[in-house]
Motif scaffolding. Structure first.
Motif, PDB file in Angstrom:
ATOM      1  N   LEU A  31      42.518  28.194  35.091  1.00 15.61           N
ATOM      2  CA  LEU A  31      42.968  29.220  36.028  1.00 15.61           C
ATOM      3  C   LEU A  31      44.409  29.636  35.746  1.00 15.61           C
ATOM      4  O   LEU A  31      44.755  30.819  35.830  1.00 15.61           O
ATOM      5  N   GLN A  32      45.260  28.683  35.391  1.00 23.04           N
ATOM      6  CA  GLN A  32      46.638  29.018  35.019  1.00 23.04           C
ATOM      7  C   GLN A  32      46.657  29.912  33.778  1.00 23.04           C
ATOM      8  O   GLN A  32      47.435  30.870  33.706  1.00 23.04           O
ATOM      9  N   PHE A  35      45.658  33.340  34.864  1.00 18.30           N
ATOM     10  CA  PHE A  35      46.729  33.960  35.654  1.00 18.30           C
ATOM     11  C   PHE A  35      47.826  34.469  34.724  1.00 18.30           C
ATOM     12  O   PHE A  35      48.270  35.620  34.829  1.00 18.30           O
ATOM     13  N   ASP A  38      47.047  37.592  32.833  1.00 14.96           N
ATOM     14  CA  ASP A  38      47.000  38.820  33.634  1.00 14.96           C
ATOM     15  C   ASP A  38      48.379  39.331  34.042  1.00 14.96           C
ATOM     16  O   ASP A  38      48.496  40.498  34.445  1.00 14.96           O
ATOM     17  N   THR A 133      45.902  28.213  42.689  1.00 12.01           N
ATOM     18  CA  THR A 133      45.854  29.150  41.568  1.00 12.01           C
ATOM     19  C   THR A 133      44.623  30.035  41.647  1.00 12.01           C
ATOM     20  O   THR A 133      44.681  31.237  41.329  1.00 12.01           O
ATOM     21  N   LEU A 137      45.014  33.951  41.784  1.00 12.05           N
ATOM     22  CA  LEU A 137      44.466  34.739  40.676  1.00 12.05           C
ATOM     23  C   LEU A 137      43.647  35.901  41.242  1.00 12.05           C
ATOM     24  O   LEU A 137      43.706  37.025  40.731  1.00 12.05           O
ATOM     25  N   ARG A 141      44.496  39.934  40.536  1.00 10.12           N
ATOM     26  CA  ARG A 141      43.502  40.904  40.077  1.00 10.12           C
ATOM     27  C   ARG A 141      43.248  41.977  41.136  1.00 10.12           C
ATOM     28  O   ARG A 141      43.013  43.146  40.796  1.00 10.12           O
ATOM     29  N   ILE A 157      36.361  36.138  38.426  1.00 13.18           N
ATOM     30  CA  ILE A 157      37.054  34.908  38.039  1.00 13.18           C
ATOM     31  C   ILE A 157      36.014  33.902  37.561  1.00 13.18           C
ATOM     32  O   ILE A 157      34.962  33.729  38.179  1.00 13.18           O
TER      33      ILE A 157
END
Length: 257
Positions: A31-32, A35, A38, A133, A137, A141, A157
């Motif tokens: 997830l990091q 992120f 993005d 996160t 995230l 988005r 995601i």
């Protein structure tokens, strides 16, 4: 046939029913990475839906600061101040994300740490920061797309229903009781059942009773985002049975910080 709802200890983020734990550290890293990827494509001045007046710059700075703060909590050390900014967002976030991953990887999961519930195992932060996160995230988005409703169809995601359901469990079993204890919300006067329809898992919020006074049903992802106030029940396509006013009051309360 659906499996029983997992039983997770809110103080450790680990299951107590013998089932397999989610790999929160692996999920956090993924997830990091998403992120960070993005951040360059987002307008730093862009509005973040469902986050008041926050801009993307404030969102990214917030998540970086929270990672840094959580690293200190895990080590039981006061974190070194990061300064006021403004920061070069991508490098700033990358540094704090790396610090958190390194900290959590270096400490055995049972190492005592400072948690939101008092002293507890560092595994608490594996789960808490993965979900931190995950939700942010979605926020990032949503800012790029202009609406949280567009994230699932246009920029989904990579997190399956069990991950989103674990985020629901964290709200029900960790955040909501903590918010009540801190005087930030009043406990529901009657039980509300939350059901993740894609998994068949349910959680009850409120006093014990023979049955719920109301039921809120949606897929795990949508249910988690409703509890985090990122989607309304209507936007989530949720179904409400029973006392709709009780559900509305619950969602209007400060379930999360």
């Amino acid at each position: 046939m659906t499996s029983p709802t997992p039983v997770v200890d809110p103080g450790s983020g680990r299951r107590t029913d013998g089932g397999a734990d989610l790999d929160h550290l692996d999920r956090l890293a993924a997830l990091q990475e998403a992120f960070l990827a993005d951040v360059p494509g987002a307008d730093p001045r862009g509005h973040v839906p469902a986050c008041g007046r926050w801009t993307v710059a404030q969102l990214v700075t917030h998540v970086g600061r929270i990672h840094h703060w959580a690293s200190g909590q895990a080590r039981r050390h006061q974190e070194t101040p990061l300064g006021r900014g403004p920061f070069d967002l991508a490098p700033f976030y990358a540094a704090q994300a790396a610090e958190l991953r390194s900290t959590l990887a270096d400490l055995p999961p049972d190492t005592p740490s400072w948690t939101l519930l008092g002293t507890g195992p560092v595994s608490f932060w594996h789960r808490r920061q993965a979900h931190e996160t995950l939700v942010h995230l979605h926020d990032l988005r949503a800012s790029v797309l202009g609406s949280g409703r567009l994230v699932a169809p246009e920029r989904p995601i990579d997190a399956g229903p069990p991950v989103w359901a674990d985020a629901v469990d964290e709200v029900v079993r960790m955040f909501a009781p903590r918010q009540v204890e801190l005087g930030r919300m009043t406990a529901p006067g009657a039980p509300v059942r939350l059901t993740a329809t894609d998994l068949g898992w349910s959680w009850d919020l409120g006093p014990e009773a023979h049955g719920p006074a109301a039921v809120l049903q949606a897929p795990a992802r949508e249910l988690a985002l409703v509890l985090w106030r990122r989607l309304t029940p209507v936007e989530a396509g949720a179904r409400i049975d029973g006392d709709a006013g009780l559900v509305a009051d619950l969602l209007a309360a400060r379930l999360v910080p």
